[in-house]
Write a protein that holds these residues in place. Structure first.
Motif, PDB file in Angstrom:
ATOM      1  N   ARG A  11       0.834  -1.214   0.000  1.00 25.92           N
ATOM      2  CA  ARG A  11       0.000   0.000   0.000  1.00 25.92           C
ATOM      3  C   ARG A  11       0.864   1.259   0.000  1.00 25.92           C
ATOM      4  NH1 ARG A  11      -5.273  -0.791   3.806  1.00 25.92           N
ATOM      5  NH2 ARG A  11      -6.245  -2.369   2.510  1.00 25.92           N
ATOM      6  N   LYS A  12       2.000   1.193   0.671  1.00 25.97           N
ATOM      7  CA  LYS A  12       2.906   2.350   0.685  1.00 25.97           C
ATOM      8  C   LYS A  12       3.417   2.635  -0.723  1.00 25.97           C
ATOM      9  CE  LYS A  12       6.141   3.593   4.048  1.00 25.97           C
ATOM     10  NZ  LYS A  12       7.316   3.273   4.865  1.00 25.97           N
ATOM     11  N   ILE A  13       3.782   1.594  -1.438  1.00 29.37           N
ATOM     12  CA  ILE A  13       4.268   1.763  -2.813  1.00 29.37           C
ATOM     13  C   ILE A  13       3.151   2.280  -3.706  1.00 29.37           C
ATOM     14  CG2 ILE A  13       5.058   0.510  -4.864  1.00 29.37           C
ATOM     15  CD1 ILE A  13       6.718  -1.241  -2.946  1.00 29.37           C
ATOM     16  N   ARG A  14       1.956   1.667  -3.588  1.00 36.78           N
ATOM     17  CA  ARG A  14       0.845   2.034  -4.483  1.00 36.78           C
ATOM     18  C   ARG A  14       0.312   3.433  -4.213  1.00 36.78           C
ATOM     19  NH1 ARG A  14      -5.125   0.262  -4.520  1.00 36.78           N
ATOM     20  NH2 ARG A  14      -5.749   0.950  -6.581  1.00 36.78           N
ATOM     21  N   HIS A  15       0.177   3.813  -2.967  1.00 35.90           N
ATOM     22  CA  HIS A  15      -0.476   5.075  -2.639  1.00 35.90           C
ATOM     23  C   HIS A  15       0.478   6.221  -2.308  1.00 35.90           C
ATOM     24  CE1 HIS A  15      -4.427   3.296  -2.746  1.00 35.90           C
ATOM     25  NE2 HIS A  15      -3.999   2.303  -1.983  1.00 35.90           N
ATOM     26  N   LEU A  16       1.749   5.944  -2.118  1.00 35.30           N
ATOM     27  CA  LEU A  16       2.696   7.009  -1.780  1.00 35.30           C
ATOM     28  C   LEU A  16       3.777   7.167  -2.836  1.00 35.30           C
ATOM     29  CD1 LEU A  16       3.664   9.080   0.372  1.00 35.30           C
ATOM     30  CD2 LEU A  16       5.090   7.256   1.288  1.00 35.30           C
ATOM     31  N   TYR A  17       4.521   6.097  -3.094  1.00 34.85           N
ATOM     32  CA  TYR A  17       5.675   6.211  -3.979  1.00 34.85           C
ATOM     33  C   TYR A  17       5.290   6.402  -5.444  1.00 34.85           C
ATOM     34  CZ  TYR A  17       8.434   4.689   0.020  1.00 34.85           C
ATOM     35  OH  TYR A  17       9.014   4.607   1.246  1.00 34.85           O
ATOM     36  N   ILE A  18       4.369   5.598  -5.955  1.00 32.64           N
ATOM     37  CA  ILE A  18       3.999   5.694  -7.373  1.00 32.64           C
ATOM     38  C   ILE A  18       3.369   7.048  -7.702  1.00 32.64           C
ATOM     39  CG2 ILE A  18       2.488   4.755  -9.174  1.00 32.64           C
ATOM     40  CD1 ILE A  18       3.200   1.977  -8.131  1.00 32.64           C
ATOM     41  N   PRO A  19       2.400   7.550  -6.928  1.00 35.92           N
ATOM     42  CA  PRO A  19       1.883   8.894  -7.256  1.00 35.92           C
ATOM     43  C   PRO A  19       2.945   9.987  -7.157  1.00 35.92           C
ATOM     44  CG  PRO A  19       0.347   7.769  -5.825  1.00 35.92           C
ATOM     45  CD  PRO A  19       1.578   6.924  -5.885  1.00 35.92           C
ATOM     46  N   HIS A  20       3.875   9.832  -6.231  1.00 39.16           N
ATOM     47  CA  HIS A  20       4.925  10.844  -6.103  1.00 39.16           C
ATOM     48  C   HIS A  20       5.868  10.828  -7.303  1.00 39.16           C
ATOM     49  CE1 HIS A  20       7.735  13.554  -4.188  1.00 39.16           C
ATOM     50  NE2 HIS A  20       8.703  12.701  -4.459  1.00 39.16           N
ATOM     51  N   LEU A  21       6.192   9.662  -7.800  1.00 37.44           N
ATOM     52  CA  LEU A  21       7.150   9.545  -8.902  1.00 37.44           C
ATOM     53  C   LEU A  21       6.524   9.753 -10.274  1.00 37.44           C
ATOM     54  CD1 LEU A  21       9.208   6.477  -7.684  1.00 37.44           C
ATOM     55  CD2 LEU A  21       9.893   8.866  -7.686  1.00 37.44           C
ATOM     56  N   THR A  22       5.209   9.687 -10.385  1.00 35.83           N
ATOM     57  CA  THR A  22       4.538   9.776 -11.680  1.00 35.83           C
ATOM     58  C   THR A  22       4.844  11.082 -12.411  1.00 35.83           C
ATOM     59  OG1 THR A  22       2.761   8.370 -10.863  1.00 35.83           O
ATOM     60  CG2 THR A  22       2.308   9.654 -12.831  1.00 35.83           C
ATOM     61  N   GLY A  23       4.799  12.197 -11.724  1.00 39.57           N
ATOM     62  CA  GLY A  23       5.086  13.485 -12.360  1.00 39.57           C
ATOM     63  C   GLY A  23       6.492  13.553 -12.913  1.00 39.57           C
ATOM     64  N   TYR A  24       7.446  13.038 -12.153  1.00 45.10           N
ATOM     65  CA  TYR A  24       8.839  13.043 -12.611  1.00 45.10           C
ATOM     66  C   TYR A  24       9.034  12.126 -13.815  1.00 45.10           C
ATOM     67  CZ  TYR A  24       9.767  15.330  -8.172  1.00 45.10           C
ATOM     68  OH  TYR A  24       9.763  16.198  -7.123  1.00 45.10           O
ATOM     69  N   ILE A  25       8.386  10.981 -13.805  1.00 43.60           N
ATOM     70  CA  ILE A  25       8.533  10.030 -14.909  1.00 43.60           C
ATOM     71  C   ILE A  25       7.923  10.584 -16.190  1.00 43.60           C
ATOM     72  CG2 ILE A  25       7.790   7.760 -15.744  1.00 43.60           C
ATOM     73  CD1 ILE A  25       8.117   6.776 -12.833  1.00 43.60           C
ATOM     74  N   ILE A  26       6.749  11.187 -16.083  1.00 45.94           N
ATOM     75  CA  ILE A  26       6.090  11.726 -17.276  1.00 45.94           C
ATOM     76  C   ILE A  26       6.883  12.896 -17.853  1.00 45.94           C
ATOM     77  CG2 ILE A  26       4.031  12.947 -18.080  1.00 45.94           C
ATOM     78  CD1 ILE A  26       2.393  11.086 -16.322  1.00 45.94           C
ATOM     79  N   SER A  27       7.357  13.795 -17.006  1.00 49.88           N
ATOM     80  CA  SER A  27       8.142  14.912 -17.532  1.00 49.88           C
ATOM     81  C   SER A  27       9.463  14.429 -18.117  1.00 49.88           C
ATOM     82  CB  SER A  27       8.377  15.962 -16.450  1.00 49.88           C
ATOM     83  OG  SER A  27       9.152  15.437 -15.405  1.00 49.88           O
ATOM     84  N   SER A  28      10.070  13.426 -17.520  1.00 51.98           N
ATOM     85  CA  SER A  28      11.304  12.858 -18.078  1.00 51.98           C
ATOM     86  C   SER A  28      11.044  12.195 -19.422  1.00 51.98           C
ATOM     87  CB  SER A  28      11.899  11.831 -17.116  1.00 51.98           C
ATOM     88  OG  SER A  28      12.232  12.431 -15.902  1.00 51.98           O
ATOM     89  N   LEU A  29       9.915  11.537 -19.561  1.00 46.07           N
ATOM     90  CA  LEU A  29       9.557  10.919 -20.831  1.00 46.07           C
ATOM     91  C   LEU A  29       9.392  11.966 -21.922  1.00 46.07           C
ATOM     92  CD1 LEU A  29       8.648   8.311 -22.341  1.00 46.07           C
ATOM     93  CD2 LEU A  29       6.341   8.877 -21.613  1.00 46.07           C
ATOM     94  N   SER A  30       8.764  13.064 -21.573  1.00 46.23           N
ATOM     95  CA  SER A  30       8.567  14.151 -22.538  1.00 46.23           C
ATOM     96  C   SER A  30       9.899  14.719 -23.008  1.00 46.23           C
ATOM     97  CB  SER A  30       7.714  15.246 -21.905  1.00 46.23           C
ATOM     98  OG  SER A  30       7.591  16.342 -22.751  1.00 46.23           O
ATOM     99  N   VAL A  31      10.789  14.990 -22.071  1.00 51.92           N
ATOM    100  CA  VAL A  31      12.099  15.541 -22.420  1.00 51.92           C
ATOM    101  C   VAL A  31      12.922  14.524 -23.211  1.00 51.92           C
ATOM    102  CG1 VAL A  31      14.285  16.336 -21.449  1.00 51.92           C
ATOM    103  CG2 VAL A  31      12.136  17.172 -20.507  1.00 51.92           C
ATOM    104  N   ALA A  32      12.870  13.264 -22.806  1.00 51.22           N
ATOM    105  CA  ALA A  32      13.655  12.234 -23.490  1.00 51.22           C
ATOM    106  C   ALA A  32      13.223  12.052 -24.936  1.00 51.22           C
ATOM    107  CB  ALA A  32      13.534  10.914 -22.734  1.00 51.22           C
ATOM    108  N   VAL A  33      11.925  12.065 -25.186  1.00 49.75           N
ATOM    109  CA  VAL A  33      11.453  11.889 -26.566  1.00 49.75           C
ATOM    110  C   VAL A  33      11.844  13.090 -27.419  1.00 49.75           C
ATOM    111  CG1 VAL A  33       9.373  11.764 -27.990  1.00 49.75           C
ATOM    112  CG2 VAL A  33       9.624  10.289 -26.017  1.00 49.75           C
TER     113      VAL A  33
END
Length: 99
Positions: A11-33
């Motif tokens: 639950r910690k991973i699903r409700h804390l870590y993944i939502p926190h990292l989602t913004g960074y991953i999406i912005s990194s994907l945008s810059v990388a492409v």
């Protein structure tokens, strides 16, 4: 709070870590492409015989500024289309708190 209520690692991973990292991953994907597209075109510009970069290089050699600008506008349009057709729906689906 997760530790205080003994909710567990899953639950910690699903409700804390993944939502926190989602913004960074999406912005990194945008810059990388965007950077990837620009790097591929630059590599074609410097050393290929085919592709958009090679066409830009040959137009540049012939001093055909309009053709070079047309290719630049095409590349920018492709990057913007990727941003708004793929990245934005991902933001909406994976980050509902930012709607």
């Amino acid at each position: 709070m997760f530790d205080a209520y003994h909710l567990g690692l899953a639950r910690k991973i699903r409700h804390l870590y993944i939502p926190h990292l989602t913004g960074y991953i999406i912005s990194s994907l945008s810059v990388a492409v965007a950077m990837g597209v620009k790097i591929v075109i630059m590599a074609e510009l410097l050393g290929a015989n085919e592709g958009m970069g090679a066409k830009i290089a040959s137009a540049r050699i012939m001093l055909d500024t309009t053709e070079v600008m047309a290719y630049v506008v095409l590349v920018i349009t492709l990057i913007i289309l990727f941003e708004y057709l793929i990245i934005e729906p991902l933001k909406i689906a994976l980050m509902p708190w930012k709607r």
